[in-house]
Each structure stands twice: as structure tokens, then as C-alpha cells.
Design an enzyme around this catalytic site. Sequence first.
Site, PDB file in Angstrom:
ATOM      1  N   ARG A 272       0.791  -1.177   0.080  1.00  0.00           N
ATOM      2  CA  ARG A 272      -0.025   0.005   0.059  1.00  0.00           C
ATOM      3  C   ARG A 272       0.857   1.361   0.107  1.00  0.00           C
ATOM      4  O   ARG A 272       1.624   1.482   0.830  1.00  0.00           O
ATOM      5  CB  ARG A 272      -0.918  -0.076   1.326  1.00  0.00           C
ATOM      6  CG  ARG A 272      -1.846   1.095   1.218  1.00  0.00           C
ATOM      7  CD  ARG A 272      -2.879   0.933   0.252  1.00  0.00           C
ATOM      8  NE  ARG A 272      -4.154   1.864   0.675  1.00  0.00           N
ATOM      9  CZ  ARG A 272      -4.524   2.629  -0.124  1.00  0.00           C
ATOM     10  NH1 ARG A 272      -4.155   3.037  -1.417  1.00  0.00           N
ATOM     11  NH2 ARG A 272      -5.696   3.436   0.027  1.00  0.00           N
ATOM     12  N   GLY A 273       0.854   1.789  -1.111  1.00  0.00           N
ATOM     13  CA  GLY A 273       1.893   3.026  -1.405  1.00  0.00           C
ATOM     14  C   GLY A 273       1.838   4.086  -0.181  1.00  0.00           C
ATOM     15  O   GLY A 273       2.986   4.449   0.249  1.00  0.00           O
ATOM     16  N   GLU A 274       0.680   4.498   0.177  1.00  0.00           N
ATOM     17  CA  GLU A 274       0.683   5.492   1.184  1.00  0.00           C
ATOM     18  C   GLU A 274       1.093   5.085   2.557  1.00  0.00           C
ATOM     19  O   GLU A 274       1.617   6.003   3.336  1.00  0.00           O
ATOM     20  CB  GLU A 274      -0.933   6.072   1.122  1.00  0.00           C
ATOM     21  CG  GLU A 274      -1.889   5.026   1.795  1.00  0.00           C
ATOM     22  CD  GLU A 274      -3.235   5.386   2.081  1.00  0.00           C
ATOM     23  OE1 GLU A 274      -3.656   5.463   3.164  1.00  0.00           O
ATOM     24  OE2 GLU A 274      -3.762   6.025   1.072  1.00  0.00           O
ATOM     25  N   ASP A 275       1.240   3.814   2.665  1.00  0.00           N
ATOM     26  CA  ASP A 275       1.662   3.454   4.246  1.00  0.00           C
ATOM     27  C   ASP A 275       3.280   3.289   4.040  1.00  0.00           C
ATOM     28  O   ASP A 275       4.078   3.544   5.077  1.00  0.00           O
ATOM     29  CB  ASP A 275       1.236   2.243   4.522  1.00  0.00           C
ATOM     30  CG  ASP A 275      -0.228   1.941   4.754  1.00  0.00           C
ATOM     31  OD1 ASP A 275      -0.644   3.427   5.208  1.00  0.00           O
ATOM     32  OD2 ASP A 275      -1.010   1.090   5.023  1.00  0.00           O
ATOM     33  N   THR A 276       3.813   2.500   2.849  1.00  0.00           N
ATOM     34  CA  THR A 276       5.235   2.018   3.094  1.00  0.00           C
ATOM     35  C   THR A 276       5.953   2.439   1.964  1.00  0.00           C
ATOM     36  O   THR A 276       7.127   2.071   1.847  1.00  0.00           O
ATOM     37  CB  THR A 276       5.250   0.644   3.352  1.00  0.00           C
ATOM     38  OG1 THR A 276       4.627   0.102   2.132  1.00  0.00           O
ATOM     39  CG2 THR A 276       4.525   0.062   4.536  1.00  0.00           C
ATOM     40  N   ARG A 277       5.628   3.041   1.127  1.00  0.00           N
ATOM     41  CA  ARG A 277       6.107   3.509  -0.181  1.00  0.00           C
ATOM     42  C   ARG A 277       7.488   4.392   0.160  1.00  0.00           C
ATOM     43  O   ARG A 277       8.447   3.850  -0.685  1.00  0.00           O
ATOM     44  CB  ARG A 277       5.422   4.362  -1.348  1.00  0.00           C
ATOM     45  CG  ARG A 277       6.205   4.834  -2.460  1.00  0.00           C
ATOM     46  CD  ARG A 277       5.237   5.951  -3.365  1.00  0.00           C
ATOM     47  NE  ARG A 277       4.210   5.190  -3.804  1.00  0.00           N
ATOM     48  CZ  ARG A 277       4.241   4.311  -4.747  1.00  0.00           C
ATOM     49  NH1 ARG A 277       5.173   4.191  -5.471  1.00  0.00           N
ATOM     50  NH2 ARG A 277       3.151   4.077  -5.235  1.00  0.00           N
TER      51      ARG A 277
ATOM     52  N   GLY B 275      -8.019   2.411 -12.132  1.00  0.00           N
ATOM     53  CA  GLY B 275      -9.398   1.929 -12.244  1.00  0.00           C
ATOM     54  C   GLY B 275      -9.801   0.980 -11.290  1.00  0.00           C
ATOM     55  O   GLY B 275      -8.906   0.771 -10.397  1.00  0.00           O
TER      56      GLY B 275
ATOM     57  N   GLU C 241      -5.208  -7.586  -6.203  1.00  0.00           N
ATOM     58  CA  GLU C 241      -3.919  -7.853  -6.624  1.00  0.00           C
ATOM     59  C   GLU C 241      -3.378  -9.210  -5.797  1.00  0.00           C
ATOM     60  O   GLU C 241      -2.957 -10.245  -6.019  1.00  0.00           O
ATOM     61  CB  GLU C 241      -2.967  -6.576  -6.145  1.00  0.00           C
ATOM     62  CG  GLU C 241      -1.437  -6.873  -6.576  1.00  0.00           C
ATOM     63  CD  GLU C 241      -0.885  -5.689  -6.339  1.00  0.00           C
ATOM     64  OE1 GLU C 241      -0.748  -4.693  -6.962  1.00  0.00           O
ATOM     65  OE2 GLU C 241      -0.197  -5.464  -5.043  1.00  0.00           O
TER      66      GLU C 241
END
Length: 699
Positions: free
Chosen positions: A19-24, A52, A86
Site C-alpha cells: 500500500r503506497g501511502e503506508d510504506t512507499r 481504475g 492484487e
Amino acid sequence: MASASSTYQRRYDVFLSFRGEDTRNNFTAHLYEALCQKGINTFIDDHKLERGQVISPELFTAIENSLFSVVVLSQNYASSRWCLDELVKIVDCMKSRGQRVLPIFYNVDPSDVKKQRGIFGEALAKHDQESLENKGRMQSWKDALTQVANLSGWDSRNKSQFEILQQKFLSQLLEESNLNMNGLTSIKERLCSKKVLVVLDNVNDPLILKSLVGNQDWFGRGSRIIVTTRDKRLLASHGVFNIYEARRFSNKEAFEFLTHYSLKHELSIDDYMELSREVLGYAQGLPLALEVLGSFLFSMTREEWRNHLNKLKCTPNLKIQEVLEISYDGLGYKEKNIFLDIACFFKRENKDYVIEILDGCGFFSLSGIRALLDKSLITIGSNMLMMHDLIQEMGREIVRRLSLEEPGERNLLWFHEDIYDALKRNTASEKIEGIFLNLSHLEETLDFTAQAFSRMSKLRLLKVYNSEDTWRNFKDTSNKEKCRVNFSKDFKLCYDCLRCLYLHGYSFKSLPSDFNPKNLVELSMPYSHIQQLWKGIKVLEKLKFIDLSHSKYLIETPDFSGVTNLRWLVLEGCVPLRKVHSSLGDLKNLSSLNLKNCKMLKSLPISTCDLKSLEILILSGCSKFEEFPENFGSLEMLKELNADEIALTVLPSSFSFLRNLKVLSFSGCKGPPSTFWVLPRRISNPIGPILQLCQAYAL
């Protein structure tokens, strides 16, 4: 979250799902770097957008062509349908292709993932409520989470990762490749007699400070420890109070900074000055923006950089956006909601007002605003919420990205063209939570119909206003009467989630009979055609604000006995208002009452004296107002009384008990002079001379 980033005919060693906002920008970035350093061919997302609701075939191919999948299960992982889809594909490849899957439980409990409890349960419940499409995918999401949680993985809550960090830190500091670490005290034992300089850059986890720089006595005399972070709370929790906050450049400093870039290119003096002014205006002293724009704009032709600056007005620079967004990514779920509401709707609004509205939305805004302050995402000046324009644009871009092509699929709408488009074409969806429409930007009349609002079951903020309304002042309201919204006869809203209802120029004589928004905090209808707000009693226990200013047909106020938590009541400019309902005295929490220019009002009900919380009373311009209730002096909390140009002739004897009065004005009173204008001597506040002066004006 992952997405296509390169050719998929090749075979990947590892596919990273996260999840990008958490760990990117923290854990996953370090993990990816470490894998690459070991020569492990790793697929990672190059983008931040979920474009999408369905994963592309290219992404499926990337998962299928990987030997391993590493799934970083973080707090907001399950809030993304993209991530869940995913994960379903990864589990499918594990079963059908024998793919190895390694789960990493990053600051989450594996049992919560397995049983869909806590944050994971809440996220799935929210998906379940959002659409029928989600309901059909729900079981596959749950099965995938359970199966991955049953696999042998790594729990980040174990201390081993920080022991490894300690070893790497000490190894670099002492330039020793083979070190034997034995717990936290090893750093102290090795460095307590050494004078060192340690710089920890971009720290976002308090455990890093605890592990690497636990106490001052870990290092020798004269040592200096420098920590940079985006979060003041992290420093405070570690006992660091000598904090230097990086400030913006002044105009002079910013101009000098840009000169560095201009020297590399041949520009005329006129072009240089024009371009510099444009860049300075856009960056507003932010060094990052000056550096990014200065690095390429000065190499462009005049036509090119003018075109690019025009583009920036509607599309933010990607590099600036990504850096600023790191601070947003570090916020919690409710803090993100608060930030986006401020960025889209509440910049330059009164802090206390915004807190009331957002608390009504269940956002715990006091602590949330503190978090935004600590991360320098907002500032507060004169009790107004302020935000750098580029940070505001970053927040608005996050909202725009929810649906680039269809505004009605976003949750917040503020741009008049987007609102016009969504309502005109009836494309506003159930995702919409807030609409703020500035009437001064509309060129055509917009119809507000029941059909246009029928799907907005989550609408909590609706404001139709003129731009002059944006500065909120409950003591004085003035505005244009012009309204470019046509409220159709069938106009109706879903009231369940509504917290703020502000309708400038509302064209009906009263609210609908079924008007019953139990959670409403603000009801504002300036310049309305309201004659009677509602009939009988409306029980609205959470209502704090009522503004009916300049409603030129209002003759009598409604029964207030069902809105006992009201704090602000604005009736300014309601010229025909003749009577204030006797239930006014039920408003035990009312702090401000504005009756300015209610020219037909002659008196207040006796129950006014029961307003024990009233601090501000405005009667100026009530040219027929003749008398205060006899027990007016029982308003013990009254601090400000403005009663200019009224017809008062006598003050009640109880007036001397207004011991908290700080501001008093009777300028231009029309009544004849009276001996009662002079207060009894026992009053503690020195306002007697002011009253005598007011009498002189009246003669």
C-alpha cells in the site's frame, strides 16, 4: 499497490505488493533497495495512482511472471480494492503456478489479517457498503487475506530489524565490517567515550531514535546528534525540545537562489525579471519548488516557460507533488480526511468553526489538526487555518486523482466547472461527501434538482456561497444577494450524513416538512426567502450554527426548544423581523447573538435573561428597539454589547451587574437623555464614562 512499469516478457525474481501511502517512502523503499543491491530482479510500482477499479492485464502478467511475491500487509492495505484484487491474483498464482509468497506484517497483527478484525475488518465493511460490485468480490478478498496470513512470514513488530539497524549504524560509524552486537547497550558501550557527529535524515519511526540514539549518555562529551523529520511529535516523544523549524525563503533569498540557475543561460533582463516574478509567486518561498522549477524553466524559451507556468495552474509539478505527498502518506485515516477537507474547503476559515464541523463528522479534529501542525501541513494565524498554496494543491490533486475524467466519482468537489458538470449531467455518485460551490464563478444558472442529488447518500458538507462569504465572521455579515442557483420544487437531500448545509439565496418560504438532519452542525441560509424556518419543534441536538442573515421575508424566529446546543445565531439584516420566539432562553450554550439592522424589532423576550453563556450581543441598527428586559443584568458572561442607533431611553437597574462587559457601544442612540444612562457606582468595570459619552451623542 503495484502497477505496470516495464516489459513483462522477462521473468521477475520478486513481485512487491504494498500500500503506497503506508510504506512507499519508508519500509518498502528500503526493502526494494536492498533486493536490488543483492542483484534480485524486483518488480515495484512506478506510479501512485489507482487508475481504475479493475487491475490491468499487464499487471496480472507481472504477477504471473514472478518467482516470489512479497506482500507488505500494512494498516491501510485492505482499504485499497486494488491491493485486495492484487492479493487474490497472487494467491491464485501460488495455487496454480507454485509461486512462493512471503507475507510481511508491517505494524499489524497477523491474527487481525487472518480473521479480518480491527482495521482490516473496518476496511472490508466500508467496501461492503460502497457498492454491489464490492459485495461480489468480498468473499474472494477475505479468503485471500486468510490464506496469506496462514503462511510463514515476518512480523515487523519483532525487535530483530532494529538490532540489524543498530549493527549497520555502528559499523558505518566505527568503520568496522565485523561487529558483534548484544542488544541496545552495545552502542552506548562503544561510543560513550567518543565525540561523534550523527545525522539521522528523514526519520519517520520513533523506534529508530530509540534504537540508535537512545540517550545523551550513549555518546561522549561534545557529541552532536542532528535529526531531520517531517513530524514534530516524533521528536517530542523522544525528549527532543531544541527544534529548529526550516523556514521559507524571503523574497530576497528566493531571488538570490534563482540567480544561480539564471547564470547558466542567456536571458534578457526583462525575461529574467518576468520569469523570476512568476516562479517566486508560485513557489511562495518553498525551496523545493524554487529548485525544481529553476532547474529547467530558465533553459526554456519565453513561449515555453510561459506555457509551462500556465500548465502549473491546473496540473501540479509531479516532482514537487511526490515530495510534498510524503507527509500526507504518513497521516492516519481520519487525519487524511481532515487534511483534505481543509485543503479543498476550509483554508482561511476560523479554526474553532472548522473544529465544530469536523468533530461533527467524527474526525476528532483537535488532535488531527495538531498532527497537521506537527507535520507543517498547516499553520494557524489569527485563529485562522492557513496552508501553503502548493500544499493545498497537493491535497486537491489527491482528490482529483480519484477520477481524472469523471468529477462525479470523486468525494470532494470545489471547482465550479466540475460541480456544474456533475449536476448538469446527473453524474454525481454516492462517493460525493462534500460540495462547495462559489456562485461568483458561475456564468449560467444551475438547477438544484432532486435527481441531481439523489445518489449522494454520503453527502456531509454542502455549501453554496459567494466568495465574500469565505471569511467567516458571525458578528457582521454582508454579501451580494445575487444567486445563480435555481432550487427546483422537488429539491431534496439525503440528510443522514449531512453536517453542514449552507445555501445562499434559498428560494423557498420554509424548509421541507421532513427536514430532519439529526447530525447537522451548521444551518446557514443568508439572503434566503425564508418566512418561517420550520413549524413546531425540530429536535436537532448537534446544531451549533444558524445563519439567516439578510433574509428579507423573515418575520418571526422559529421555536428553538429543540436546538438547545446552538452556539451562534445570526439574524443580521432581517429587516421585517418583529418577534424573537420566547424559547430563545432555552439556548443555554448560545455565545453569540447578532440582530444587527433588524429594524422592526422593538424588544427581546424576557427569557433572553436566561442566556447564561451569551458573550456577544449585537443590536446596532435596530432603530425601533426600545427596551431591554428588566433582568438584563443577569447575563453575567456578556462581554460585548453593540447597540448603536437604537431607540432606547432607559437602562434597567440590573445593568450594573454586567461585570464581565469589556466592549459597550450606544453611539447615535435616538431616545431622549435620561438619568438612567449613568450606571450605579458599584459597577466594577470603568464603562460609566462611555455611557455618558454615548448620552452626549444622543443629545
